[in-house]
Design a protein around this motif. Structure first.
Motif, PDB file in Angstrom:
ATOM      1  N   ASN A 104       0.802  -1.222   0.000  1.00  0.00           N
ATOM      2  CA  ASN A 104       0.000   0.000   0.000  1.00  0.00           C
ATOM      3  C   ASN A 104       0.836   1.274   0.000  1.00  0.00           C
ATOM      4  OD1 ASN A 104      -2.401  -1.431   0.081  1.00  0.00           O
ATOM      5  ND2 ASN A 104      -2.569  -1.377   2.306  1.00  0.00           N
ATOM      6  N   THR A 105       2.146   1.143   0.192  1.00  0.00           N
ATOM      7  CA  THR A 105       2.964   2.349   0.355  1.00  0.00           C
ATOM      8  C   THR A 105       3.976   2.581  -0.765  1.00  0.00           C
ATOM      9  OG1 THR A 105       4.533   1.125   1.748  1.00  0.00           O
ATOM     10  CG2 THR A 105       2.800   2.347   2.876  1.00  0.00           C
ATOM     11  N   ILE A 106       4.575   1.523  -1.291  1.00  0.00           N
ATOM     12  CA  ILE A 106       5.633   1.688  -2.288  1.00  0.00           C
ATOM     13  C   ILE A 106       5.045   1.499  -3.684  1.00  0.00           C
ATOM     14  CG2 ILE A 106       7.904   0.941  -3.059  1.00  0.00           C
ATOM     15  CD1 ILE A 106       8.359  -0.297  -0.327  1.00  0.00           C
ATOM     16  N   GLN A 107       5.134   2.527  -4.487  1.00  0.00           N
ATOM     17  CA  GLN A 107       4.562   2.478  -5.835  1.00  0.00           C
ATOM     18  C   GLN A 107       5.593   2.777  -6.923  1.00  0.00           C
ATOM     19  OE1 GLN A 107       1.441   1.491  -6.092  1.00  0.00           O
ATOM     20  NE2 GLN A 107       1.060   1.559  -3.890  1.00  0.00           N
ATOM     21  N   GLU A 108       6.722   3.377  -6.564  1.00  0.00           N
ATOM     22  CA  GLU A 108       7.657   3.880  -7.561  1.00  0.00           C
ATOM     23  C   GLU A 108       8.443   2.764  -8.254  1.00  0.00           C
ATOM     24  OE1 GLU A 108       6.415   6.848  -4.839  1.00  0.00           O
ATOM     25  OE2 GLU A 108       7.500   4.989  -4.444  1.00  0.00           O
ATOM     26  N   GLU A 109       8.510   2.834  -9.560  1.00  0.00           N
ATOM     27  CA  GLU A 109       9.343   1.912 -10.341  1.00  0.00           C
ATOM     28  C   GLU A 109      10.694   2.583 -10.606  1.00  0.00           C
ATOM     29  OE1 GLU A 109       7.675  -0.021 -13.726  1.00  0.00           O
ATOM     30  OE2 GLU A 109       5.685  -0.173 -12.858  1.00  0.00           O
ATOM     31  N   GLU A 110      11.443   2.766  -9.551  1.00  0.00           N
ATOM     32  CA  GLU A 110      12.759   3.385  -9.682  1.00  0.00           C
ATOM     33  C   GLU A 110      13.661   2.899  -8.557  1.00  0.00           C
ATOM     34  OE1 GLU A 110      11.854   7.591  -7.357  1.00  0.00           O
ATOM     35  OE2 GLU A 110      11.524   7.482  -9.525  1.00  0.00           O
ATOM     36  N   GLU A 111      14.953   2.959  -8.810  1.00  0.00           N
ATOM     37  CA  GLU A 111      15.937   2.479  -7.846  1.00  0.00           C
ATOM     38  C   GLU A 111      15.871   3.268  -6.543  1.00  0.00           C
ATOM     39  OE1 GLU A 111      20.343   1.502  -8.859  1.00  0.00           O
ATOM     40  OE2 GLU A 111      20.353   3.533  -8.016  1.00  0.00           O
ATOM     41  N   ASN A 112      15.889   2.546  -5.428  1.00  0.00           N
ATOM     42  CA  ASN A 112      15.970   3.170  -4.107  1.00  0.00           C
ATOM     43  C   ASN A 112      16.798   2.241  -3.223  1.00  0.00           C
ATOM     44  OD1 ASN A 112      15.604   4.278  -1.534  1.00  0.00           O
ATOM     45  ND2 ASN A 112      13.515   4.953  -1.979  1.00  0.00           N
ATOM     46  N   ILE A 113      18.107   2.378  -3.332  1.00  0.00           N
ATOM     47  CA  ILE A 113      19.030   1.481  -2.645  1.00  0.00           C
ATOM     48  C   ILE A 113      18.873   1.565  -1.138  1.00  0.00           C
ATOM     49  CG2 ILE A 113      21.452   0.909  -2.254  1.00  0.00           C
ATOM     50  CD1 ILE A 113      20.526   0.161  -4.999  1.00  0.00           C
ATOM     51  N   ALA A 114      18.712   2.773  -0.615  1.00  0.00           N
ATOM     52  CA  ALA A 114      18.602   2.952   0.840  1.00  0.00           C
ATOM     53  C   ALA A 114      17.394   2.209   1.391  1.00  0.00           C
ATOM     54  CB  ALA A 114      18.519   4.433   1.185  1.00  0.00           C
ATOM     55  N   LEU A 115      16.252   2.323   0.724  1.00  0.00           N
ATOM     56  CA  LEU A 115      15.047   1.632   1.169  1.00  0.00           C
ATOM     57  C   LEU A 115      15.229   0.126   1.051  1.00  0.00           C
ATOM     58  CD1 LEU A 115      12.138   1.444   2.110  1.00  0.00           C
ATOM     59  CD2 LEU A 115      11.392   1.930  -0.240  1.00  0.00           C
ATOM     60  N   TYR A 116      15.834  -0.328  -0.037  1.00  0.00           N
ATOM     61  CA  TYR A 116      16.040  -1.766  -0.202  1.00  0.00           C
ATOM     62  C   TYR A 116      16.900  -2.328   0.924  1.00  0.00           C
ATOM     63  CZ  TYR A 116      16.619  -6.342  -2.184  1.00  0.00           C
ATOM     64  OH  TYR A 116      16.570  -7.701  -2.354  1.00  0.00           O
ATOM     65  N   ARG A 117      17.972  -1.637   1.262  1.00  0.00           N
ATOM     66  CA  ARG A 117      18.858  -2.115   2.322  1.00  0.00           C
ATOM     67  C   ARG A 117      18.154  -2.118   3.670  1.00  0.00           C
ATOM     68  NH1 ARG A 117      24.371   1.110   0.406  1.00  0.00           N
ATOM     69  NH2 ARG A 117      24.895  -0.328  -1.304  1.00  0.00           N
ATOM     70  N   PHE A 118      17.328  -1.099   3.916  1.00  0.00           N
ATOM     71  CA  PHE A 118      16.556  -1.061   5.161  1.00  0.00           C
ATOM     72  C   PHE A 118      15.629  -2.269   5.261  1.00  0.00           C
ATOM     73  CE2 PHE A 118      12.362   0.087   6.966  1.00  0.00           C
ATOM     74  CZ  PHE A 118      12.727   0.189   8.311  1.00  0.00           C
ATOM     75  N   LEU A 119      14.894  -2.545   4.194  1.00  0.00           N
ATOM     76  CA  LEU A 119      13.962  -3.670   4.207  1.00  0.00           C
ATOM     77  C   LEU A 119      14.701  -4.998   4.344  1.00  0.00           C
ATOM     78  CD1 LEU A 119      11.484  -2.614   1.355  1.00  0.00           C
ATOM     79  CD2 LEU A 119      11.232  -2.280   3.821  1.00  0.00           C
ATOM     80  N   SER A 120      15.780  -5.151   3.606  1.00  0.00           N
ATOM     81  CA  SER A 120      16.534  -6.399   3.660  1.00  0.00           C
ATOM     82  C   SER A 120      17.057  -6.671   5.061  1.00  0.00           C
ATOM     83  CB  SER A 120      17.701  -6.334   2.668  1.00  0.00           C
ATOM     84  OG  SER A 120      18.489  -7.502   2.744  1.00  0.00           O
ATOM     85  N   GLN A 121      17.637  -5.664   5.697  1.00  0.00           N
ATOM     86  CA  GLN A 121      18.160  -5.842   7.046  1.00  0.00           C
ATOM     87  C   GLN A 121      17.033  -6.085   8.042  1.00  0.00           C
ATOM     88  OE1 GLN A 121      19.770  -2.378   9.066  1.00  0.00           O
ATOM     89  NE2 GLN A 121      21.275  -3.628  10.160  1.00  0.00           N
ATOM     90  N   ALA A 122      15.930  -5.356   7.896  1.00  0.00           N
ATOM     91  CA  ALA A 122      14.814  -5.490   8.829  1.00  0.00           C
ATOM     92  C   ALA A 122      14.255  -6.910   8.831  1.00  0.00           C
ATOM     93  CB  ALA A 122      13.713  -4.491   8.473  1.00  0.00           C
ATOM     94  N   PHE A 123      14.090  -7.500   7.664  1.00  0.00           N
ATOM     95  CA  PHE A 123      13.494  -8.830   7.600  1.00  0.00           C
ATOM     96  C   PHE A 123      14.479  -9.906   8.063  1.00  0.00           C
ATOM     97  CE2 PHE A 123      11.045  -6.694   3.969  1.00  0.00           C
ATOM     98  CZ  PHE A 123      10.178  -6.104   4.885  1.00  0.00           C
ATOM     99  N   GLN A 124      15.752  -9.668   7.872  1.00  0.00           N
ATOM    100  CA  GLN A 124      16.753 -10.579   8.433  1.00  0.00           C
ATOM    101  C   GLN A 124      16.703 -10.531   9.958  1.00  0.00           C
ATOM    102  OE1 GLN A 124      20.817 -10.543   6.503  1.00  0.00           O
ATOM    103  NE2 GLN A 124      19.859  -8.959   5.262  1.00  0.00           N
TER     104      GLN A 124
END
Length: 239
Positions: A104-124
């Protein structure tokens, strides 16, 4: 264009008898939606249904046409394996809630490395943690930083938090100003990290009240944001 990228599964939907439509947040291109043909029936294909559970972290080889149509995945493998994120009923309920929130929150089709790293670390971290009842609250508070509406930390000494403006302030200026346990909890979560957020003690009522406040904050700042349908299940499990 053939792309090799890391990707986090956000949502999977059965399409016809044998296909899946899968939405992923990719490291290279933001949100992408893929049509996986015959994955539900084929036992010999490279792609397996189990790979596309919510929040699974993959490395994929995908064909991105970038024409606002469904993309395709050629190959996929697990990038970061989980121990119990999908088998522990409490963690899996949190995963379902967070995945629905991200949808419901992420809609952009563009690179966002900072957000990706946050999500990856959070789920780990969620997979590793033994005490995680407050994880979804901690996650939502810190997710706001990557979505562009993080609360202003320069005036946390003030008692009121203005949900509309995202500021702590000395006096009430509109109906979205709060000065209660929730505003104090927000300060605690903003200052916390993965090592100490679990020390914030909450009972059922306080946890649900704070979560309702956070979801209202998201609604005020994200057009079209809806409360996740999995909220009721989450509240029942952590009651």
């Amino acid at each position: 264009m053939l792309i090799t990228t890391k990707a986090i599964v956000i949502h999977s939907l059965r399409y016809s008898e044998a296909d899946l439509i899968v939405t992923c947040f990719t490291e290279s291109s933001g949100i992408k939606t893929y049509l996986l043909r015959n994955i539900l029936k084929s036992k010999k294909g490279k792609l397996k249904k189990a790979m596309f559970q919510s929040l699974t972290q993959l490395e994929i080889v995908a064909n991105h046409k970038n024409k606002n149509t469904l993309e395709s995945i050629r190959e996929a493998k697990i990038d970061i394996p989980y121990k119990n994120l999908h088998t522990d009923i409490y963690k899996s309920s949190i995963s379902m809630f967070l995945a629905e929130t991200l949808k419901n929150t992420i809609q952009e089709e563009e690179e966002n490395i900072a957000l990706y790293r946050f999500l990856s670390q959070a789920f780990q971290k969620l997979d590793e943690l033994e005490k995680f009842a407050n994880f979804h609250l901690f996650f939502l508070v810190h997710l706001t930083h990557y979505l562009g509406f993080s609360p202003n930390l320069s005036s946390t000494k003030h008692p009121y938090f203005n949900l509309l403006d995202g500021d702590f302030q000395i006096a009430e200026t509109n109906k979205y100003c709060i000065s209660n346990q929730n505003s104090e909890l927000l300060k605690q979560f903003l200052k916390s990290d993965y090592d100490n957020f679990a020390s914030i003690k909450l009972n059922k009522i306080r946890r649900q009240s704070f979560l309702e406040m956070l979801l209202l904050y998201f609604q005020l700042h994200l057009q079209g944001f809806r409360k996740p349908k999995s909220l009721e299940i989450l509240n029942q499990l952590f009651s």
